[in-house]
Design a protein around this motif. Sequence first.
Motif, PDB file in Angstrom:
ATOM      1  N   SER A 170       0.828  -1.202   0.000  1.00  0.00           N
ATOM      2  CA  SER A 170       0.000   0.000   0.000  1.00  0.00           C
ATOM      3  C   SER A 170       0.865   1.257   0.000  1.00  0.00           C
ATOM      4  CB  SER A 170      -0.934   0.025   1.211  1.00  0.00           C
ATOM      5  OG  SER A 170      -0.182   0.113   2.405  1.00  0.00           O
ATOM      6  N   LEU A 171       2.177   1.078   0.205  1.00  0.00           N
ATOM      7  CA  LEU A 171       3.113   2.191   0.201  1.00  0.00           C
ATOM      8  C   LEU A 171       4.179   1.908  -0.850  1.00  0.00           C
ATOM      9  CD1 LEU A 171       4.006   4.852   1.635  1.00  0.00           C
ATOM     10  CD2 LEU A 171       5.442   3.414   3.098  1.00  0.00           C
ATOM     11  N   PHE A 172       4.336   2.838  -1.792  1.00  0.00           N
ATOM     12  CA  PHE A 172       5.220   2.605  -2.931  1.00  0.00           C
ATOM     13  C   PHE A 172       6.219   3.737  -3.096  1.00  0.00           C
ATOM     14  CE2 PHE A 172       1.238   0.473  -3.730  1.00  0.00           C
ATOM     15  CZ  PHE A 172       1.625  -0.769  -4.198  1.00  0.00           C
ATOM     16  N   LYS A 173       7.462   3.369  -3.383  1.00  0.00           N
ATOM     17  CA  LYS A 173       8.517   4.334  -3.703  1.00  0.00           C
ATOM     18  C   LYS A 173       8.772   4.248  -5.203  1.00  0.00           C
ATOM     19  CE  LYS A 173      13.285   5.501  -2.354  1.00  0.00           C
ATOM     20  NZ  LYS A 173      14.073   4.949  -3.490  1.00  0.00           N
ATOM     21  N   LEU A 174       8.463   5.326  -5.920  1.00  0.00           N
ATOM     22  CA  LEU A 174       8.585   5.359  -7.369  1.00  0.00           C
ATOM     23  C   LEU A 174       9.868   6.098  -7.723  1.00  0.00           C
ATOM     24  CD1 LEU A 174       4.870   6.329  -8.017  1.00  0.00           C
ATOM     25  CD2 LEU A 174       5.850   4.041  -7.954  1.00  0.00           C
ATOM     26  N   ASP A 175      10.953   5.345  -7.858  1.00  0.00           N
ATOM     27  CA  ASP A 175      12.273   5.944  -8.046  1.00  0.00           C
ATOM     28  C   ASP A 175      12.364   6.804  -9.295  1.00  0.00           C
ATOM     29  OD1 ASP A 175      13.526   4.880  -5.741  1.00  0.00           O
ATOM     30  OD2 ASP A 175      13.674   2.941  -6.720  1.00  0.00           O
ATOM     31  N   LYS A 176      11.800   6.340 -10.398  1.00  0.00           N
ATOM     32  CA  LYS A 176      11.947   7.094 -11.644  1.00  0.00           C
ATOM     33  C   LYS A 176      11.173   8.409 -11.630  1.00  0.00           C
ATOM     34  CE  LYS A 176       8.259   4.644 -14.164  1.00  0.00           C
ATOM     35  NZ  LYS A 176       7.953   3.840 -15.371  1.00  0.00           N
ATOM     36  N   MET A 177      10.196   8.513 -10.731  1.00  0.00           N
ATOM     37  CA  MET A 177       9.445   9.756 -10.604  1.00  0.00           C
ATOM     38  C   MET A 177       9.856  10.538  -9.358  1.00  0.00           C
ATOM     39  SD  MET A 177       5.609   8.482 -11.740  1.00  0.00           S
ATOM     40  CE  MET A 177       5.074  10.149 -12.121  1.00  0.00           C
ATOM     41  N   HIS A 178      10.796   9.944  -8.571  1.00  0.00           N
ATOM     42  CA  HIS A 178      11.254  10.573  -7.330  1.00  0.00           C
ATOM     43  C   HIS A 178      10.079  10.888  -6.408  1.00  0.00           C
ATOM     44  CE1 HIS A 178      15.141  10.914  -9.281  1.00  0.00           C
ATOM     45  NE2 HIS A 178      14.563  11.545 -10.283  1.00  0.00           N
ATOM     46  N   MET A 179       9.165   9.937  -6.320  1.00  0.00           N
ATOM     47  CA  MET A 179       7.947  10.136  -5.540  1.00  0.00           C
ATOM     48  C   MET A 179       7.667   8.941  -4.651  1.00  0.00           C
ATOM     49  SD  MET A 179       5.300  11.834  -8.280  1.00  0.00           S
ATOM     50  CE  MET A 179       4.153  12.241  -6.960  1.00  0.00           C
ATOM     51  N   MET A 180       6.791   9.149  -3.688  1.00  0.00           N
ATOM     52  CA  MET A 180       6.270   8.085  -2.852  1.00  0.00           C
ATOM     53  C   MET A 180       4.754   8.212  -2.837  1.00  0.00           C
ATOM     54  SD  MET A 180       7.364   6.973   1.006  1.00  0.00           S
ATOM     55  CE  MET A 180       8.930   6.312   0.392  1.00  0.00           C
ATOM     56  N   THR A 181       4.086   7.086  -2.961  1.00  0.00           N
ATOM     57  CA  THR A 181       2.620   7.076  -2.997  1.00  0.00           C
ATOM     58  C   THR A 181       2.070   6.099  -1.973  1.00  0.00           C
ATOM     59  OG1 THR A 181       2.488   7.678  -5.346  1.00  0.00           O
ATOM     60  CG2 THR A 181       0.595   6.529  -4.408  1.00  0.00           C
ATOM     61  N   LYS A 182       1.057   6.530  -1.268  1.00  0.00           N
ATOM     62  CA  LYS A 182       0.373   5.693  -0.280  1.00  0.00           C
ATOM     63  C   LYS A 182      -1.069   5.484  -0.724  1.00  0.00           C
ATOM     64  CE  LYS A 182      -0.711   3.706   3.637  1.00  0.00           C
ATOM     65  NZ  LYS A 182      -2.129   3.506   3.280  1.00  0.00           N
ATOM     66  N   LEU A 183      -1.461   4.234  -0.936  1.00  0.00           N
ATOM     67  CA  LEU A 183      -2.840   3.923  -1.274  1.00  0.00           C
ATOM     68  C   LEU A 183      -3.719   4.060  -0.036  1.00  0.00           C
ATOM     69  CD1 LEU A 183      -2.499   0.784  -3.583  1.00  0.00           C
ATOM     70  CD2 LEU A 183      -2.309   3.206  -4.167  1.00  0.00           C
ATOM     71  N   ARG A 184      -4.893   4.576  -0.211  1.00  0.00           N
ATOM     72  CA  ARG A 184      -5.794   4.775   0.913  1.00  0.00           C
ATOM     73  C   ARG A 184      -6.326   3.435   1.422  1.00  0.00           C
ATOM     74  NH1 ARG A 184     -10.034   9.783   0.850  1.00  0.00           N
ATOM     75  NH2 ARG A 184     -10.157  10.067   3.114  1.00  0.00           N
ATOM     76  N   PRO A 185      -6.441   3.276   2.715  1.00  0.00           N
ATOM     77  CA  PRO A 185      -7.011   2.035   3.257  1.00  0.00           C
ATOM     78  C   PRO A 185      -8.390   1.751   2.671  1.00  0.00           C
ATOM     79  CG  PRO A 185      -6.010   3.297   5.018  1.00  0.00           C
ATOM     80  CD  PRO A 185      -5.989   4.179   3.787  1.00  0.00           C
ATOM     81  N   PHE A 186      -8.657   0.489   2.393  1.00  0.00           N
ATOM     82  CA  PHE A 186      -9.941   0.006   1.869  1.00  0.00           C
ATOM     83  C   PHE A 186     -10.064   0.209   0.357  1.00  0.00           C
ATOM     84  CE2 PHE A 186     -14.661  -0.041   1.405  1.00  0.00           C
ATOM     85  CZ  PHE A 186     -14.917  -1.260   2.007  1.00  0.00           C
ATOM     86  N   VAL A 187      -9.044   0.815  -0.289  1.00  0.00           N
ATOM     87  CA  VAL A 187      -9.188   1.158  -1.697  1.00  0.00           C
ATOM     88  C   VAL A 187      -9.363  -0.079  -2.584  1.00  0.00           C
ATOM     89  CG1 VAL A 187      -6.708   1.225  -2.238  1.00  0.00           C
ATOM     90  CG2 VAL A 187      -8.307   2.623  -3.551  1.00  0.00           C
ATOM     91  N   CYS A 188      -8.684  -1.177  -2.281  1.00  0.00           N
ATOM     92  CA  CYS A 188      -8.804  -2.379  -3.107  1.00  0.00           C
ATOM     93  C   CYS A 188     -10.215  -2.961  -3.043  1.00  0.00           C
ATOM     94  CB  CYS A 188      -7.769  -3.420  -2.683  1.00  0.00           C
ATOM     95  SG  CYS A 188      -6.063  -2.915  -2.983  1.00  0.00           S
ATOM     96  N   THR A 189     -10.754  -3.027  -1.836  1.00  0.00           N
ATOM     97  CA  THR A 189     -12.130  -3.511  -1.669  1.00  0.00           C
ATOM     98  C   THR A 189     -13.117  -2.563  -2.324  1.00  0.00           C
ATOM     99  OG1 THR A 189     -11.546  -4.558   0.430  1.00  0.00           O
ATOM    100  CG2 THR A 189     -13.894  -4.182   0.017  1.00  0.00           C
TER     101      THR A 189
END
Length: 217
Positions: free
Chosen positions: A88-107
Amino acid sequence: MCIRCGQKLDSESGVTFGYIHKGLRLHDQEISRLRNTDANNLRNRRKLYLILDLDHTLLNSTHLAHLNSEELHLISQADSVGGVSKSSLFKLDKMHMMTKLRPFVCTFLREASEMFEMYIYTMGDRPYALEMAKLLDPQGEYFNAKAWVKHKDNLILMERYHFFGSSCRQFGFNCKSLAELKSDEDEAEGALSKILKVLKQVHYKFFVIFTLNFYIF
Protein backbone atom coordinates in the motif's frame (compact mmCIF):
# COMPACT_ATOMS: atom_id res chain seq x y z
CA MET A 1 -11.54 14.20 -44.08
CA CYS A 2 -14.48 11.89 -43.48
CA ILE A 3 -13.26 8.29 -43.12
CA ARG A 4 -16.44 7.04 -44.81
CA CYS A 5 -16.87 9.25 -47.88
CA GLY A 6 -13.52 11.05 -48.12
CA GLN A 7 -15.15 14.48 -48.15
CA LYS A 8 -13.14 17.31 -46.61
CA LEU A 9 -14.82 18.81 -43.58
CA ASP A 10 -14.70 22.14 -41.80
CA SER A 11 -11.67 22.06 -39.50
CA GLU A 12 -13.71 23.71 -36.74
CA SER A 13 -16.53 21.18 -36.71
CA GLY A 14 -16.81 18.27 -34.31
CA VAL A 15 -14.73 17.38 -31.28
CA THR A 16 -11.00 16.65 -31.28
CA PHE A 17 -9.62 13.40 -29.88
CA GLY A 18 -5.94 14.07 -30.40
CA TYR A 19 -5.02 12.15 -27.28
CA ILE A 20 -6.26 8.98 -29.02
CA HIS A 21 -4.81 9.69 -32.46
CA LYS A 22 -3.18 12.84 -33.82
CA GLY A 23 -5.65 14.84 -35.91
CA LEU A 24 -8.66 12.66 -35.00
CA ARG A 25 -11.90 14.64 -34.88
CA LEU A 26 -15.43 13.25 -34.57
CA HIS A 27 -18.55 14.99 -35.83
CA ASP A 28 -21.13 16.08 -33.24
CA GLN A 29 -23.64 13.60 -34.66
CA GLU A 30 -21.15 10.76 -34.28
CA ILE A 31 -20.39 11.85 -30.73
CA SER A 32 -24.12 11.78 -29.96
CA ARG A 33 -24.50 8.34 -31.55
CA LEU A 34 -21.58 6.91 -29.59
CA ARG A 35 -22.85 8.46 -26.37
CA ASN A 36 -26.32 6.95 -26.82
CA THR A 37 -24.86 3.56 -27.74
CA ASP A 38 -22.62 3.63 -24.69
CA ALA A 39 -25.47 4.68 -22.41
CA ASN A 40 -27.70 1.88 -23.66
CA ASN A 41 -24.87 -0.60 -23.17
CA LEU A 42 -24.39 0.55 -19.58
CA ARG A 43 -28.10 0.29 -18.81
CA ASN A 44 -28.16 -3.24 -20.17
CA ARG A 45 -25.23 -4.09 -17.89
CA ARG A 46 -26.92 -2.28 -14.99
CA LYS A 47 -24.00 0.10 -14.55
CA LEU A 48 -23.52 3.85 -14.12
CA TYR A 49 -20.52 6.09 -14.74
CA LEU A 50 -18.21 6.84 -11.80
CA ILE A 51 -15.33 9.33 -12.07
CA LEU A 52 -12.79 8.94 -9.26
CA ASP A 53 -10.27 11.61 -8.32
CA LEU A 54 -6.84 10.14 -7.65
CA ASP A 55 -5.11 12.53 -5.29
CA HIS A 56 -6.40 12.79 -1.72
CA THR A 57 -9.25 10.42 -2.60
CA LEU A 58 -7.83 7.06 -3.64
CA LEU A 59 -4.23 7.79 -2.68
CA ASN A 60 -1.75 10.40 -1.49
CA SER A 61 1.59 11.15 -3.18
CA THR A 62 4.61 13.26 -2.31
CA HIS A 63 8.02 14.00 -3.77
CA LEU A 64 10.83 12.27 -1.91
CA ALA A 65 12.47 15.64 -1.39
CA HIS A 66 9.39 16.80 0.52
CA LEU A 67 9.59 14.10 3.18
CA ASN A 68 10.47 15.61 6.54
CA SER A 69 12.62 14.08 9.26
CA GLU A 70 9.66 12.31 10.86
CA GLU A 71 8.79 10.63 7.55
CA LEU A 72 12.22 9.45 6.41
CA HIS A 73 11.60 6.02 7.92
CA LEU A 74 9.10 5.44 5.10
CA ILE A 75 11.90 5.19 2.52
CA SER A 76 13.19 1.93 3.99
CA GLN A 77 9.66 0.65 4.60
CA ALA A 78 8.16 1.34 1.21
CA ASP A 79 5.93 -1.72 1.33
CA SER A 80 4.99 -1.66 5.01
CA VAL A 81 4.63 0.95 7.74
CA GLY A 82 3.05 0.50 11.18
CA GLY A 83 -0.32 -1.17 10.82
CA VAL A 84 -0.49 -0.55 7.09
CA SER A 85 -0.88 -3.67 4.99
CA LYS A 86 1.74 -4.69 2.43
CA SER A 87 1.81 -3.16 -1.04
CA SER A 88 0.00 0.00 0.00
CA LEU A 89 3.11 2.19 0.20
CA PHE A 90 5.22 2.60 -2.93
CA LYS A 91 8.52 4.33 -3.70
CA LEU A 92 8.58 5.36 -7.37
CA ASP A 93 12.27 5.94 -8.05
CA LYS A 94 11.95 7.09 -11.64
CA MET A 95 9.44 9.76 -10.60
CA HIS A 96 11.25 10.57 -7.33
CA MET A 97 7.95 10.14 -5.54
CA MET A 98 6.27 8.08 -2.85
CA THR A 99 2.62 7.08 -3.00
CA LYS A 100 0.37 5.69 -0.28
CA LEU A 101 -2.84 3.92 -1.27
CA ARG A 102 -5.79 4.78 0.91
CA PRO A 103 -7.01 2.03 3.26
CA PHE A 104 -9.94 0.01 1.87
CA VAL A 105 -9.19 1.16 -1.70
CA CYS A 106 -8.80 -2.38 -3.11
CA THR A 107 -12.13 -3.51 -1.67
CA PHE A 108 -13.74 -0.26 -2.75
CA LEU A 109 -12.62 -0.64 -6.38
CA ARG A 110 -13.58 -4.30 -6.54
CA GLU A 111 -17.12 -3.72 -5.28
CA ALA A 112 -17.66 -0.43 -7.09
CA SER A 113 -16.61 -2.00 -10.41
CA GLU A 114 -19.63 -4.30 -10.20
CA MET A 115 -21.96 -1.27 -10.26
CA PHE A 116 -20.03 1.36 -12.21
CA GLU A 117 -17.96 1.98 -15.32
CA MET A 118 -15.04 3.72 -13.61
CA TYR A 119 -12.65 6.40 -14.80
CA ILE A 120 -9.89 8.30 -13.01
CA TYR A 121 -9.23 12.04 -12.90
CA THR A 122 -6.16 13.92 -11.75
CA MET A 123 -4.68 17.39 -11.97
CA GLY A 124 -1.33 15.69 -12.57
CA ASP A 125 0.10 14.89 -15.99
CA ARG A 126 -0.63 11.76 -18.03
CA PRO A 127 2.55 9.82 -17.03
CA TYR A 128 1.64 10.31 -13.37
CA ALA A 129 -1.95 9.20 -13.98
CA LEU A 130 -0.79 6.05 -15.77
CA GLU A 131 1.63 5.15 -12.95
CA MET A 132 -1.08 5.61 -10.34
CA ALA A 133 -3.50 3.53 -12.39
CA LYS A 134 -0.95 0.70 -12.41
CA LEU A 135 -0.72 0.79 -8.63
CA LEU A 136 -4.48 0.79 -8.18
CA ASP A 137 -5.34 -1.53 -11.04
CA PRO A 138 -2.29 -3.67 -11.92
CA GLN A 139 -4.38 -6.15 -13.93
CA GLY A 140 -6.24 -3.46 -15.89
CA GLU A 141 -9.64 -4.62 -14.65
CA TYR A 142 -11.22 -1.35 -13.53
CA PHE A 143 -10.09 1.65 -15.56
CA ASN A 144 -9.73 2.63 -19.19
CA ALA A 145 -8.54 5.77 -20.94
CA LYS A 146 -11.74 7.21 -22.48
CA ALA A 147 -12.67 10.89 -22.01
CA TRP A 148 -15.47 12.08 -19.74
CA VAL A 149 -17.76 15.12 -19.50
CA LYS A 150 -17.71 17.25 -16.36
CA HIS A 151 -20.92 17.18 -14.32
CA LYS A 152 -20.42 19.21 -11.14
CA ASP A 153 -24.02 18.62 -10.03
CA ASN A 154 -23.23 14.93 -9.64
CA LEU A 155 -20.10 15.47 -7.56
CA ILE A 156 -19.82 13.68 -4.22
CA LEU A 157 -17.39 15.63 -2.07
CA MET A 158 -15.50 13.44 0.35
CA GLU A 159 -12.91 13.90 3.08
CA ARG A 160 -9.39 14.28 1.65
CA TYR A 161 -6.69 11.73 2.43
CA HIS A 162 -3.57 13.42 3.88
CA PHE A 163 -1.04 10.70 4.59
CA PHE A 164 2.09 12.76 3.97
CA GLY A 165 3.09 15.97 5.75
CA SER A 166 3.53 17.81 2.44
CA SER A 167 -0.14 17.17 1.71
CA CYS A 168 -1.20 18.74 5.01
CA ARG A 169 0.97 21.78 4.37
CA GLN A 170 -0.37 22.10 0.82
CA PHE A 171 -3.86 22.66 2.23
CA GLY A 172 -2.73 24.84 5.12
CA PHE A 173 -3.24 22.34 7.94
CA ASN A 174 -0.97 22.99 10.92
CA CYS A 175 -0.98 19.46 12.25
CA LYS A 176 0.97 16.23 12.02
CA SER A 177 0.23 13.95 9.10
CA LEU A 178 -0.77 10.30 9.43
CA ALA A 179 2.73 9.29 8.35
CA GLU A 180 4.30 11.49 11.03
CA LEU A 181 1.97 9.95 13.59
CA LYS A 182 2.76 6.48 12.21
CA SER A 183 -0.95 5.90 11.84
CA ASP A 184 -3.56 5.56 9.10
CA GLU A 185 -7.29 5.62 8.43
CA ASP A 186 -9.35 2.75 9.75
CA GLU A 187 -10.51 0.60 6.83
CA ALA A 188 -13.94 -0.16 8.23
CA GLU A 189 -14.69 3.42 9.32
CA GLY A 190 -12.68 5.34 6.71
CA ALA A 191 -14.00 7.61 3.98
CA LEU A 192 -13.91 5.01 1.19
CA SER A 193 -15.91 2.51 3.22
CA LYS A 194 -18.56 5.16 3.94
CA ILE A 195 -18.74 6.42 0.36
CA LEU A 196 -19.13 2.87 -0.96
CA LYS A 197 -22.38 2.60 1.02
CA VAL A 198 -23.60 5.83 -0.60
CA LEU A 199 -22.73 4.56 -4.08
CA LYS A 200 -24.61 1.32 -3.45
CA GLN A 201 -27.69 3.37 -2.55
CA VAL A 202 -27.32 5.46 -5.72
CA HIS A 203 -27.03 2.34 -7.86
CA TYR A 204 -30.01 0.70 -6.16
CA LYS A 205 -32.25 3.75 -6.51
CA PHE A 206 -31.40 4.18 -10.18
CA PHE A 207 -31.79 0.58 -11.30
CA VAL A 208 -34.49 -0.63 -8.89
CA ILE A 209 -36.65 2.26 -7.73
CA PHE A 210 -36.33 4.37 -10.92
CA THR A 211 -36.89 1.34 -13.18
CA LEU A 212 -39.96 0.23 -11.22
CA ASN A 213 -41.46 3.70 -11.42
CA PHE A 214 -40.71 3.83 -15.13
CA TYR A 215 -42.64 0.63 -15.81
CA ILE A 216 -45.48 1.45 -13.44
CA PHE A 217 -46.14 4.91 -14.78
